[in-house]
Design a protein around this motif. Structure first.
Motif, PDB file in Angstrom:
ATOM      1  N   ILE A 288       0.836  -1.198   0.000  1.00 46.12           N
ATOM      2  CA  ILE A 288       0.000   0.000   0.000  1.00 46.12           C
ATOM      3  C   ILE A 288       0.874   1.253   0.000  1.00 46.12           C
ATOM      4  CG2 ILE A 288      -1.604   1.376   1.386  1.00 46.12           C
ATOM      5  CD1 ILE A 288      -2.966  -0.888  -0.044  1.00 46.12           C
ATOM      6  N   ALA A 289       1.944   1.240   0.776  1.00 53.00           N
ATOM      7  CA  ALA A 289       2.854   2.386   0.830  1.00 53.00           C
ATOM      8  C   ALA A 289       3.487   2.641  -0.536  1.00 53.00           C
ATOM      9  CB  ALA A 289       3.938   2.152   1.879  1.00 53.00           C
ATOM     10  N   ILE A 290       3.796   1.571  -1.259  1.00 53.87           N
ATOM     11  CA  ILE A 290       4.381   1.708  -2.595  1.00 53.87           C
ATOM     12  C   ILE A 290       3.375   2.337  -3.551  1.00 53.87           C
ATOM     13  CG2 ILE A 290       5.192   0.406  -4.608  1.00 53.87           C
ATOM     14  CD1 ILE A 290       6.468  -1.563  -2.608  1.00 53.87           C
ATOM     15  N   VAL A 291       2.148   1.863  -3.509  1.00 52.81           N
ATOM     16  CA  VAL A 291       1.098   2.438  -4.367  1.00 52.81           C
ATOM     17  C   VAL A 291       0.874   3.906  -4.004  1.00 52.81           C
ATOM     18  CG1 VAL A 291      -1.337   2.311  -4.994  1.00 52.81           C
ATOM     19  CG2 VAL A 291       0.000   0.204  -4.770  1.00 52.81           C
ATOM     20  N   ASP A 292       0.876   4.207  -2.709  1.00 51.42           N
ATOM     21  CA  ASP A 292       0.666   5.580  -2.255  1.00 51.42           C
ATOM     22  C   ASP A 292       1.796   6.520  -2.690  1.00 51.42           C
ATOM     23  OD1 ASP A 292      -1.720   5.022  -1.038  1.00 51.42           O
ATOM     24  OD2 ASP A 292      -0.909   4.890   0.994  1.00 51.42           O
ATOM     25  N   SER A 293       2.962   5.957  -2.969  1.00 51.40           N
ATOM     26  CA  SER A 293       4.132   6.785  -3.283  1.00 51.40           C
ATOM     27  C   SER A 293       3.957   7.597  -4.564  1.00 51.40           C
ATOM     28  CB  SER A 293       5.393   5.919  -3.386  1.00 51.40           C
ATOM     29  OG  SER A 293       5.343   5.065  -4.527  1.00 51.40           O
ATOM     30  N   ILE A 294       3.036   7.178  -5.450  1.00 51.32           N
ATOM     31  CA  ILE A 294       2.820   7.952  -6.676  1.00 51.32           C
ATOM     32  C   ILE A 294       1.473   8.676  -6.658  1.00 51.32           C
ATOM     33  CG2 ILE A 294       4.258   6.365  -8.005  1.00 51.32           C
ATOM     34  CD1 ILE A 294       1.646   5.371  -9.341  1.00 51.32           C
ATOM     35  N   ALA A 295       0.789   8.639  -5.517  1.00 52.09           N
ATOM     36  CA  ALA A 295      -0.554   9.243  -5.435  1.00 52.09           C
ATOM     37  C   ALA A 295      -0.530  10.730  -5.744  1.00 52.09           C
ATOM     38  CB  ALA A 295      -1.153   8.992  -4.057  1.00 52.09           C
ATOM     39  N   THR A 296       0.468  11.449  -5.217  1.00 54.95           N
ATOM     40  CA  THR A 296       0.530  12.903  -5.442  1.00 54.95           C
ATOM     41  C   THR A 296       0.698  13.213  -6.921  1.00 54.95           C
ATOM     42  OG1 THR A 296       1.465  13.295  -3.245  1.00 54.95           O
ATOM     43  CG2 THR A 296       1.773  15.015  -4.892  1.00 54.95           C
ATOM     44  N   ASP A 297       1.624  12.508  -7.596  1.00 55.07           N
ATOM     45  CA  ASP A 297       1.828  12.728  -9.035  1.00 55.07           C
ATOM     46  C   ASP A 297       0.552  12.409  -9.812  1.00 55.07           C
ATOM     47  OD1 ASP A 297       4.429  13.416  -8.533  1.00 55.07           O
ATOM     48  OD2 ASP A 297       5.260  11.453  -9.022  1.00 55.07           O
ATOM     49  N   TRP A 298      -0.119  11.349  -9.405  1.00 54.29           N
ATOM     50  CA  TRP A 298      -1.358  10.909 -10.059  1.00 54.29           C
ATOM     51  C   TRP A 298      -2.435  11.978  -9.933  1.00 54.29           C
ATOM     52  CZ3 TRP A 298      -5.865   7.732  -8.168  1.00 54.29           C
ATOM     53  CH2 TRP A 298      -6.469   7.008  -9.208  1.00 54.29           C
ATOM     54  N   HIS A 299      -2.629  12.494  -8.735  1.00 50.31           N
ATOM     55  CA  HIS A 299      -3.643  13.520  -8.508  1.00 50.31           C
ATOM     56  C   HIS A 299      -3.316  14.806  -9.270  1.00 50.31           C
ATOM     57  CE1 HIS A 299      -5.153  11.664  -4.454  1.00 50.31           C
ATOM     58  NE2 HIS A 299      -5.572  11.016  -5.511  1.00 50.31           N
ATOM     59  N   GLU A 300      -2.056  15.226  -9.222  1.00 55.43           N
ATOM     60  CA  GLU A 300      -1.669  16.465  -9.899  1.00 55.43           C
ATOM     61  C   GLU A 300      -1.898  16.367 -11.399  1.00 55.43           C
ATOM     62  OE1 GLU A 300       2.338  17.226  -8.750  1.00 55.43           O
ATOM     63  OE2 GLU A 300       1.782  18.068  -6.782  1.00 55.43           O
ATOM     64  N   LEU A 301      -1.623  15.207 -11.964  1.00 57.08           N
ATOM     65  CA  LEU A 301      -1.825  15.027 -13.401  1.00 57.08           C
ATOM     66  C   LEU A 301      -3.313  15.081 -13.754  1.00 57.08           C
ATOM     67  CD1 LEU A 301      -0.550  14.575 -16.122  1.00 57.08           C
ATOM     68  CD2 LEU A 301      -0.495  12.121 -15.666  1.00 57.08           C
ATOM     69  N   PHE A 302      -4.151  14.453 -12.957  1.00 56.59           N
ATOM     70  CA  PHE A 302      -5.586  14.498 -13.228  1.00 56.59           C
ATOM     71  C   PHE A 302      -6.139  15.913 -13.073  1.00 56.59           C
ATOM     72  CE2 PHE A 302      -5.700   9.900 -13.259  1.00 56.59           C
ATOM     73  CZ  PHE A 302      -6.809   9.615 -14.048  1.00 56.59           C
ATOM     74  N   LEU A 303      -5.592  16.687 -12.147  1.00 56.16           N
ATOM     75  CA  LEU A 303      -6.056  18.063 -11.972  1.00 56.16           C
ATOM     76  C   LEU A 303      -5.744  18.925 -13.189  1.00 56.16           C
ATOM     77  CD1 LEU A 303      -5.207  18.659  -8.209  1.00 56.16           C
ATOM     78  CD2 LEU A 303      -7.494  18.685  -9.246  1.00 56.16           C
TER      79      LEU A 303
ATOM     80  N   ALA B  13      -2.887  13.616 -25.867  1.00 57.40           N
ATOM     81  CA  ALA B  13      -1.557  13.926 -25.337  1.00 57.40           C
ATOM     82  C   ALA B  13      -1.528  13.752 -23.819  1.00 57.40           C
ATOM     83  CB  ALA B  13      -1.166  15.350 -25.716  1.00 57.40           C
ATOM     84  N   TRP B  14      -2.638  14.117 -23.155  1.00 56.30           N
ATOM     85  CA  TRP B  14      -2.709  13.953 -21.696  1.00 56.30           C
ATOM     86  C   TRP B  14      -2.672  12.470 -21.331  1.00 56.30           C
ATOM     87  CZ3 TRP B  14      -6.264  11.468 -18.569  1.00 56.30           C
ATOM     88  CH2 TRP B  14      -6.133  11.691 -17.195  1.00 56.30           C
ATOM     89  N   ILE B  15      -3.386  11.630 -22.081  1.00 57.66           N
ATOM     90  CA  ILE B  15      -3.372  10.190 -21.818  1.00 57.66           C
ATOM     91  C   ILE B  15      -1.956   9.636 -22.008  1.00 57.66           C
ATOM     92  CG2 ILE B  15      -4.180   7.938 -22.648  1.00 57.66           C
ATOM     93  CD1 ILE B  15      -6.880   9.265 -23.262  1.00 57.66           C
ATOM     94  N   ALA B  16      -1.229  10.159 -22.998  1.00 53.98           N
ATOM     95  CA  ALA B  16       0.156   9.728 -23.216  1.00 53.98           C
ATOM     96  C   ALA B  16       1.021  10.085 -22.010  1.00 53.98           C
ATOM     97  CB  ALA B  16       0.714  10.368 -24.486  1.00 53.98           C
ATOM     98  N   THR B  17       0.792  11.262 -21.432  1.00 55.50           N
ATOM     99  CA  THR B  17       1.543  11.678 -20.238  1.00 55.50           C
ATOM    100  C   THR B  17       1.201  10.782 -19.053  1.00 55.50           C
ATOM    101  OG1 THR B  17       1.551  13.968 -21.005  1.00 55.50           O
ATOM    102  CG2 THR B  17       2.063  13.601 -18.688  1.00 55.50           C
ATOM    103  N   LEU B  18      -0.093  10.444 -18.934  1.00 53.88           N
ATOM    104  CA  LEU B  18      -0.508   9.538 -17.867  1.00 53.88           C
ATOM    105  C   LEU B  18       0.155   8.169 -18.053  1.00 53.88           C
ATOM    106  CD1 LEU B  18      -2.333   9.013 -15.388  1.00 53.88           C
ATOM    107  CD2 LEU B  18      -4.156   8.364 -16.981  1.00 53.88           C
ATOM    108  N   SER B  19       0.231   7.706 -19.280  1.00 57.42           N
ATOM    109  CA  SER B  19       0.892   6.424 -19.559  1.00 57.42           C
ATOM    110  C   SER B  19       2.375   6.479 -19.197  1.00 57.42           C
ATOM    111  CB  SER B  19       0.732   6.063 -21.043  1.00 57.42           C
ATOM    112  OG  SER B  19      -0.621   5.865 -21.370  1.00 57.42           O
ATOM    113  N   ASP B  20       2.995   7.639 -19.418  1.00 59.08           N
ATOM    114  CA  ASP B  20       4.411   7.796 -19.054  1.00 59.08           C
ATOM    115  C   ASP B  20       4.618   7.619 -17.553  1.00 59.08           C
ATOM    116  OD1 ASP B  20       5.229   8.233 -21.642  1.00 59.08           O
ATOM    117  OD2 ASP B  20       5.176  10.427 -21.488  1.00 59.08           O
ATOM    118  N   LEU B  21       3.627   8.072 -16.769  1.00 53.03           N
ATOM    119  CA  LEU B  21       3.711   7.891 -15.319  1.00 53.03           C
ATOM    120  C   LEU B  21       3.714   6.404 -14.978  1.00 53.03           C
ATOM    121  CD1 LEU B  21       3.663   9.244 -12.497  1.00 53.03           C
ATOM    122  CD2 LEU B  21       1.170   9.156 -12.600  1.00 53.03           C
TER     123      LEU B  21
END
Length: 230
Positions: free
Chosen positions: A81-96, A111-119
């Protein structure tokens, strides 16, 4: 004869000892140990599955003892869970960032979906872990649902299209049409980006078609007016 000093007249001796709480050095040591555990697990998960990766593997790779591991994580699942949480901030910022993209601009959404895929690509072991966990840790499904609800509420507060409507129905209540749509869309994006990051299942042409279809679906959802009644 001089009277013996009373307790009240004696100077108060202050007790010496360590201040309450951890010292900065102790805090830094704990931080470094936690980082070592996470780093060791990331390395192992790059070549092994969640089930194949044992706590013994992790403590050996991190160079720590079992007691030290349990000082930081109560179980392997808690570590996951801690590992999954480690990218939560980047995930939220990208969706915003969706708030700044015109809802009808399909090319920018692609292009946004491509950036999400890069994450997903940059944190490949995390996305692989997120796919494996529901199979071996049933409670993780509940966690995924909570994460999606939290993201829907976050985007709703930012006034992002259909998410603003979906967020009017609180999590835990019967799903509104828009909240159900939001969940399905997030699941579809997650699956698409996972497949894109692996690059194994589909040709580039096939992936391009799927990305465009999901971008069109996302566009339609973002185009819902925030003032629409749920």
């Amino acid at each position: 004869m001089t009277d013996a000093p009373t307790d009240a007249s004696l100077p108060v001796k202050r007790k010496r000892g360590r201040p309450a709480g951890r010292t900065p050095l102790q805090e830094e040591s704990l931080r470094q140990t936690r980082a070592a555990i996470l780093g060791a697990t990331a390395s192992l998960l790059s070549s092994k599955t969640y089930v194949e990766t044992t706590i013994d593997d992790i403590i050996r790779t991190a160079g720590i003892g079992r007691t030290t591991f349990y000082l930081h994580f109560e179980s392997k699942f808690a570590l996951a869970i801690a590992i999954v949480d480690s990218i939560a901030t980047d995930w939220h910022e990208l969706f915003l960032e969706l708030a700044a993209i015109p809802a009808r601009d399909i090319e920018k959404l692609i292009a946004w979906i491509a950036t999400l895929s890069d994450l997903y690509i940059d944190h490949g072991y995390v996305s692989q872990l997120a796919v494996q966990l529901p199979v071996f840790e049933p409670k993780f499904e509940e966690r995924l649902q909570k994460d999606r609800n939290d993201l829907i509420d976050l985007l709703g507060q930012a006034g992002v299209g259909g998410f603003a409507i979906a967020a009017r129905t609180p999590a835990g209540e019967p799903l509104s049409r828009e909240r159900a749509q939001a969940h399905l869309l997030l699941v579809r994006l997650d699956r698409l980006c996972h497949d894109f990051s692996r690059g194994l299942l589909w040709s580039a042409e096939d992936m391009a078609i799927q990305v465009r279809l999901v971008a069109e679906e996302l566009s339609a959802f973002l185009s819902l007016p925030a003032t629409r009644r749920a």
